[in-house]
Motif scaffolding. Structure first.
Motif, PDB file in Angstrom:
ATOM      1  N   PRO A   2       0.821  -1.228   0.000  1.00  0.00           N
ATOM      2  CA  PRO A   2       0.000   0.000   0.000  1.00  0.00           C
ATOM      3  C   PRO A   2       0.844   1.264   0.000  1.00  0.00           C
ATOM      4  O   PRO A   2       0.486   2.262  -0.657  1.00  0.00           O
ATOM      5  CB  PRO A   2      -0.815  -0.137   1.289  1.00  0.00           C
ATOM      6  N   SER A   3       1.991   1.249   0.716  1.00  0.00           N
ATOM      7  CA  SER A   3       2.839   2.437   0.730  1.00  0.00           C
ATOM      8  C   SER A   3       3.460   2.683  -0.647  1.00  0.00           C
ATOM      9  O   SER A   3       3.752   3.826  -1.012  1.00  0.00           O
ATOM     10  CB  SER A   3       3.926   2.287   1.786  1.00  0.00           C
ATOM     11  N   TYR A   4       3.681   1.607  -1.409  1.00  0.00           N
ATOM     12  CA  TYR A   4       4.240   1.736  -2.754  1.00  0.00           C
ATOM     13  C   TYR A   4       3.255   2.497  -3.654  1.00  0.00           C
ATOM     14  O   TYR A   4       3.626   3.457  -4.335  1.00  0.00           O
ATOM     15  CB  TYR A   4       4.521   0.352  -3.328  1.00  0.00           C
ATOM     16  N   PHE A   5       1.993   2.086  -3.612  1.00  0.00           N
ATOM     17  CA  PHE A   5       0.980   2.769  -4.424  1.00  0.00           C
ATOM     18  C   PHE A   5       0.719   4.185  -3.900  1.00  0.00           C
ATOM     19  O   PHE A   5       0.434   5.101  -4.680  1.00  0.00           O
ATOM     20  CB  PHE A   5      -0.320   1.968  -4.439  1.00  0.00           C
ATOM     21  N   ALA A   6       0.841   4.371  -2.580  1.00  0.00           N
ATOM     22  CA  ALA A   6       0.670   5.708  -2.011  1.00  0.00           C
ATOM     23  C   ALA A   6       1.778   6.643  -2.513  1.00  0.00           C
ATOM     24  O   ALA A   6       1.532   7.832  -2.790  1.00  0.00           O
ATOM     25  CB  ALA A   6       0.688   5.633  -0.488  1.00  0.00           C
ATOM     26  N   ALA A   7       3.001   6.100  -2.640  1.00  0.00           N
ATOM     27  CA  ALA A   7       4.115   6.910  -3.146  1.00  0.00           C
ATOM     28  C   ALA A   7       3.868   7.300  -4.609  1.00  0.00           C
ATOM     29  O   ALA A   7       4.121   8.448  -5.014  1.00  0.00           O
ATOM     30  CB  ALA A   7       5.423   6.129  -3.011  1.00  0.00           C
ATOM     31  N   LEU A  89      16.439  10.888  -2.852  1.00  0.00           N
ATOM     32  CA  LEU A  89      16.852  10.530  -1.489  1.00  0.00           C
ATOM     33  C   LEU A  89      15.669  10.172  -0.599  1.00  0.00           C
ATOM     34  O   LEU A  89      15.855   9.697   0.520  1.00  0.00           O
ATOM     35  CB  LEU A  89      17.621  11.708  -0.860  1.00  0.00           C
ATOM     36  N   ALA A  90      14.462  10.406  -1.080  1.00  0.00           N
ATOM     37  CA  ALA A  90      13.271  10.102  -0.277  1.00  0.00           C
ATOM     38  C   ALA A  90      13.185   8.596  -0.027  1.00  0.00           C
ATOM     39  O   ALA A  90      13.605   7.786  -0.856  1.00  0.00           O
ATOM     40  CB  ALA A  90      12.022  10.588  -1.013  1.00  0.00           C
ATOM     41  N   PRO A  91      12.658   8.198   1.138  1.00  0.00           N
ATOM     42  CA  PRO A  91      12.584   6.763   1.473  1.00  0.00           C
ATOM     43  C   PRO A  91      11.459   6.054   0.732  1.00  0.00           C
ATOM     44  O   PRO A  91      10.440   5.677   1.326  1.00  0.00           O
ATOM     45  CB  PRO A  91      12.345   6.790   2.985  1.00  0.00           C
ATOM     46  N   LEU A  92      11.632   5.907  -0.567  1.00  0.00           N
ATOM     47  CA  LEU A  92      10.643   5.179  -1.372  1.00  0.00           C
ATOM     48  C   LEU A  92      11.354   4.470  -2.511  1.00  0.00           C
ATOM     49  O   LEU A  92      12.491   4.798  -2.864  1.00  0.00           O
ATOM     50  CB  LEU A  92       9.567   6.133  -1.902  1.00  0.00           C
ATOM     51  N   GLU A  93      10.684   3.469  -3.031  1.00  0.00           N
ATOM     52  CA  GLU A  93      11.243   2.727  -4.167  1.00  0.00           C
ATOM     53  C   GLU A  93      11.361   3.661  -5.369  1.00  0.00           C
ATOM     54  O   GLU A  93      10.418   4.393  -5.690  1.00  0.00           O
ATOM     55  CB  GLU A  93      10.332   1.553  -4.521  1.00  0.00           C
ATOM     56  N   ARG A  94      12.515   3.616  -6.033  1.00  0.00           N
ATOM     57  CA  ARG A  94      12.690   4.510  -7.181  1.00  0.00           C
ATOM     58  C   ARG A  94      11.790   4.124  -8.349  1.00  0.00           C
ATOM     59  O   ARG A  94      11.467   4.968  -9.173  1.00  0.00           O
ATOM     60  CB  ARG A  94      14.158   4.536  -7.595  1.00  0.00           C
ATOM     61  N   SER A  95      11.413   2.877  -8.405  1.00  0.00           N
ATOM     62  CA  SER A  95      10.465   2.498  -9.462  1.00  0.00           C
ATOM     63  C   SER A  95       9.119   3.197  -9.253  1.00  0.00           C
ATOM     64  O   SER A  95       8.383   3.432 -10.215  1.00  0.00           O
ATOM     65  CB  SER A  95      10.273   0.984  -9.492  1.00  0.00           C
ATOM     66  N   ALA A  96       8.797   3.549  -7.985  1.00  0.00           N
ATOM     67  CA  ALA A  96       7.565   4.297  -7.730  1.00  0.00           C
ATOM     68  C   ALA A  96       7.642   5.689  -8.368  1.00  0.00           C
ATOM     69  O   ALA A  96       6.621   6.223  -8.824  1.00  0.00           O
ATOM     70  CB  ALA A  96       7.328   4.423  -6.226  1.00  0.00           C
ATOM     71  N   ILE A  97       8.859   6.263  -8.383  1.00  0.00           N
ATOM     72  CA  ILE A  97       9.036   7.565  -9.064  1.00  0.00           C
ATOM     73  C   ILE A  97       8.747   7.408 -10.545  1.00  0.00           C
ATOM     74  O   ILE A  97       8.061   8.243 -11.154  1.00  0.00           O
ATOM     75  CB  ILE A  97      10.477   8.086  -8.848  1.00  0.00           C
ATOM     76  N   TYR A  98       9.270   6.315 -11.123  1.00  0.00           N
ATOM     77  CA  TYR A  98       9.050   6.072 -12.556  1.00  0.00           C
ATOM     78  C   TYR A  98       7.556   5.952 -12.870  1.00  0.00           C
ATOM     79  O   TYR A  98       7.043   6.598 -13.789  1.00  0.00           O
ATOM     80  CB  TYR A  98       9.787   4.802 -12.986  1.00  0.00           C
ATOM     81  N   PHE A  99       6.839   5.127 -12.091  1.00  0.00           N
ATOM     82  CA  PHE A  99       5.418   4.945 -12.377  1.00  0.00           C
ATOM     83  C   PHE A  99       4.622   6.226 -12.087  1.00  0.00           C
ATOM     84  O   PHE A  99       3.658   6.534 -12.795  1.00  0.00           O
ATOM     85  CB  PHE A  99       4.866   3.770 -11.573  1.00  0.00           C
ATOM     86  N   GLY A 100       5.011   6.954 -11.057  1.00  0.00           N
ATOM     87  CA  GLY A 100       4.334   8.219 -10.770  1.00  0.00           C
ATOM     88  C   GLY A 100       4.512   9.218 -11.898  1.00  0.00           C
ATOM     89  O   GLY A 100       3.548   9.871 -12.332  1.00  0.00           O
TER      90      GLY A 100
END
Length: 224
Positions: A2-7, A89-100
């Motif tokens: 859920p945190s991945y999709f929230a990111a 540097l944010a504590p999230l998966e970088r792939s989440a940045i890509y999908f976002g």
């Protein structure tokens, strides 16, 4: 998970809110598409049938160049504002940045398409009521943004990124554009789903493979 999709959703909201405040990118994309529509409409001296037959090619060529304008700003704006390092540097998966980023680019591209399609219907006689056309627009735009966001991340650090991105992008999205043009043309010209399905299958496969590649390699690309 859920945190991945929230990111992902947080990045989409951030990009939309940032664009809503400036409206620079959307304004440029809309102005470009409208100008191209008018240029083709008033310079092509052809009959109505021929105009309708080539409309899908003009449609996707225009959207592809307008989408490139938006992709050029995807990560370049973050770099200019100095927020790209903070995002990485944010504590999230970088792939989440890509999908976002990909979903935000898809949103901007669909907004441009929705606002300009009535002009295509007016000047080129396209049948916007066909549900298949909207499916092709969604699939084609998703494929374009999935490839483009990955390449925009590669080009973001280059000095001549505005020139580099189209050189990298268009050879890779050529299968997408060809399939989207053929599927759109088949559906709006009344040839039916049987003619459109082979092209739709290409878009579906491309739309699965390219995000998977982005998921695997986006981390390495932004690390460089």
């Amino acid at each position: 998970m859920p945190s991945y999709f929230a990111a992902i959703w947080a990045i989409v909201r951030k990009d939309i809110a940032a664009e809503w405040r400036s409206r620079q990118m959307l304004t440029a994309m809309l102005a470009f598409v409208v100008l191209v529509i008018f240029i083709f409409a008033f310079t092509l001296d052809i009959d109505a049938l021929t105009r309708r037959q080539i409309a899908s090619g003009i449609l996707w060529t225009t959207f592809a160049f307008a989408g490139t304008l938006g992709l050029n700003r995807t990560l370049a704006t973050e770099g200019e504002r100095g927020s790209l390092d903070g995002l990485l540097l944010a504590p999230l998966e970088r792939s989440a940045i890509y999908f976002g980023k990909t979903l935000a680019n898809l949103f901007f591209m669909l907004v441009v398409e929705i606002f300009t399609l009535p002009l295509y219907a007016l000047f080129y006689g396209m049948n916007l009521a066909h549900p298949g056309l909207w499916l092709v627009l969604l699939l084609g735009s998703w494929c374009f943004c999935a490839v483009g966001t990955l390449l925009a991340a590669m080009a973001a650090q280059a000095r001549s990124r505005e020139l580099l991105l189209p050189v990298l992008l268009f050879p890779l999205v050529l299968p997408v554009l060809v399939a989207a043009v053929r599927a759109s043309s088949a559906l709006v010209n009344g040839l039916g789903w049987a003619y459109a399905w082979p092209s739709l299958n290409i878009l579906i496969v491309y739309g699965i493979i390219m995000p998977a590649l982005g998921f695997m390699f986006f981390d390495f690309i932004v690390e460089e």
